[in-house]
Motif scaffolding. Structure first.
Motif, mmCIF file in Angstrom:
data_model
loop_
_atom_site.group_PDB
_atom_site.id
_atom_site.type_symbol
_atom_site.label_atom_id
_atom_site.label_comp_id
_atom_site.label_asym_id
_atom_site.label_seq_id
_atom_site.Cartn_x
_atom_site.Cartn_y
_atom_site.Cartn_z
ATOM 1 N N GLU A 192 0.815 -1.215 0.000
ATOM 2 C CA GLU A 192 0.000 0.000 0.000
ATOM 3 C C GLU A 192 0.843 1.256 0.000
ATOM 4 O O GLU A 192 1.956 1.269 0.510
ATOM 5 C CB GLU A 192 -0.972 0.016 1.194
ATOM 6 N N ASN A 193 0.263 2.306 -0.568
ATOM 7 C CA ASN A 193 0.873 3.630 -0.530
ATOM 8 C C ASN A 193 0.413 4.409 0.687
ATOM 9 O O ASN A 193 1.158 5.241 1.201
ATOM 10 C CB ASN A 193 0.516 4.432 -1.779
ATOM 11 N N LEU A 194 -0.815 4.175 1.111
ATOM 12 C CA LEU A 194 -1.371 4.878 2.253
ATOM 13 C C LEU A 194 -1.843 3.871 3.287
ATOM 14 O O LEU A 194 -2.665 3.003 2.979
ATOM 15 C CB LEU A 194 -2.563 5.753 1.841
ATOM 16 N N ARG A 195 -1.325 3.966 4.506
ATOM 17 C CA ARG A 195 -1.850 3.171 5.632
ATOM 18 C C ARG A 195 -2.737 4.128 6.413
ATOM 19 O O ARG A 195 -2.284 5.173 6.874
ATOM 20 C CB ARG A 195 -0.707 2.623 6.475
ATOM 21 N N THR A 196 -4.010 3.776 6.541
ATOM 22 C CA THR A 196 -5.002 4.638 7.181
ATOM 23 C C THR A 196 -5.409 4.077 8.536
ATOM 24 O O THR A 196 -5.163 2.919 8.843
ATOM 25 C CB THR A 196 -6.263 4.754 6.311
ATOM 26 N N THR A 197 -6.103 4.895 9.298
ATOM 27 C CA THR A 197 -6.747 4.441 10.521
ATOM 28 C C THR A 197 -8.018 5.261 10.719
ATOM 29 O O THR A 197 -8.114 6.395 10.247
ATOM 30 C CB THR A 197 -5.825 4.540 11.752
ATOM 31 N N GLY A 198 -8.989 4.638 11.391
ATOM 32 C CA GLY A 198 -10.216 5.349 11.726
ATOM 33 C C GLY A 198 -11.283 5.334 10.656
ATOM 34 O O GLY A 198 -12.271 6.062 10.769
ATOM 35 N N MET A 199 -11.118 4.505 9.624
ATOM 36 C CA MET A 199 -12.144 4.410 8.579
ATOM 37 C C MET A 199 -12.164 3.002 8.004
ATOM 38 O O MET A 199 -11.133 2.334 7.948
ATOM 39 C CB MET A 199 -11.899 5.438 7.464
ATOM 40 N N ASP A 200 -13.341 2.569 7.603
ATOM 41 C CA ASP A 200 -13.477 1.256 6.967
ATOM 42 C C ASP A 200 -13.262 1.431 5.470
ATOM 43 O O ASP A 200 -14.190 1.757 4.738
ATOM 44 C CB ASP A 200 -14.856 0.657 7.262
ATOM 45 N N VAL A 201 -12.032 1.243 5.021
ATOM 46 C CA VAL A 201 -11.716 1.452 3.614
ATOM 47 C C VAL A 201 -12.439 0.454 2.708
ATOM 48 O O VAL A 201 -12.645 0.722 1.527
ATOM 49 C CB VAL A 201 -10.192 1.416 3.345
#
Length: 182
Positions: A85-94
């Motif tokens: 991945e290019n973006l590791r997110t948190t706080g959202m259901d991608v």
């Protein structure tokens, strides 16, 4: 508030048994701000734009929450970039992201959800080869795929930036709906 944990770019091209002969799946976090342009994260490489790149697959996002699920399943830490991945997110259901949904990342970047990631044999080899037999099916069955995104507006992003989910077409399918098919 959803946010970026990390922005990742290719660390090294790795030899791979697939048709291209190399893979750019080995991604690692970048310190400081990095520009996202039409083809994705600056200095990133897409070894096979047919399958993992181009304008409609310029950026791949994966959630920390999904990575933590796989850490439990695989029994090892999975740092940002592990899934390519290019973006590791948190706080959202991608995985609940809708096709056409737009995300503002940081102050200027706008990304648009285009499609789900389809797991492949290169990914299976990266995860563990023979040690993870059936990985493609297992990953797909868990429905923790993450979306590909196109770049609508370029600009800089960095770890810690907020992610604002902008309007999506009401009733548009989620990436999981698209992956499952009709």
């Amino acid at each position: 508030m959803p946010r970026l944990i990390a922005v990742c770019s290719v660390h090294a091209l790795r030899p791979d048994a697939g048709a291209v002969g190399v893979t750019a799946i080995d991604k690692r976090p970048i310190d400081g701000p990095v520009r996202i342009g039409p083809y994705g994260v600056y200095a990133d490489v897409q070894a096979s734009r047919k399958h993992h790149g181009g304008l409609d697959k310029a950026v791949y996002a994966y959630a920390q929450e999904d990575a933590e699920y796989w850490e439990g399943e695989l029994g090892r830490p999975l740092d940002p970039g592990f899934f390519g991945e290019n973006l590791r997110t948190t706080g959202m259901d991608v995985n609940a992201a809708r096709i056409g949904e737009r995300w503002r990342v940081g102050e200027t970047v706008v990304l648009e959800v285009t499609m789900p990631r389809t797991p492949c044999q290169t990914f299976a080899r990266w995860v563990g080869g023979a040690d993870e037999r059936g990985w493609v099916k297992r990953f797909a069955d868990a429905q923790r795929l993450g979306p590909y995104l196109r770049v609508v507006k370029s600009g800089p992003v960095r770890a810690g930036d907020p992610i604002d989910v902008l309007a999506a077409e009401p009733g548009a399918p989620t990436i999981i709906d698209v992956f499952r098919g009709p």
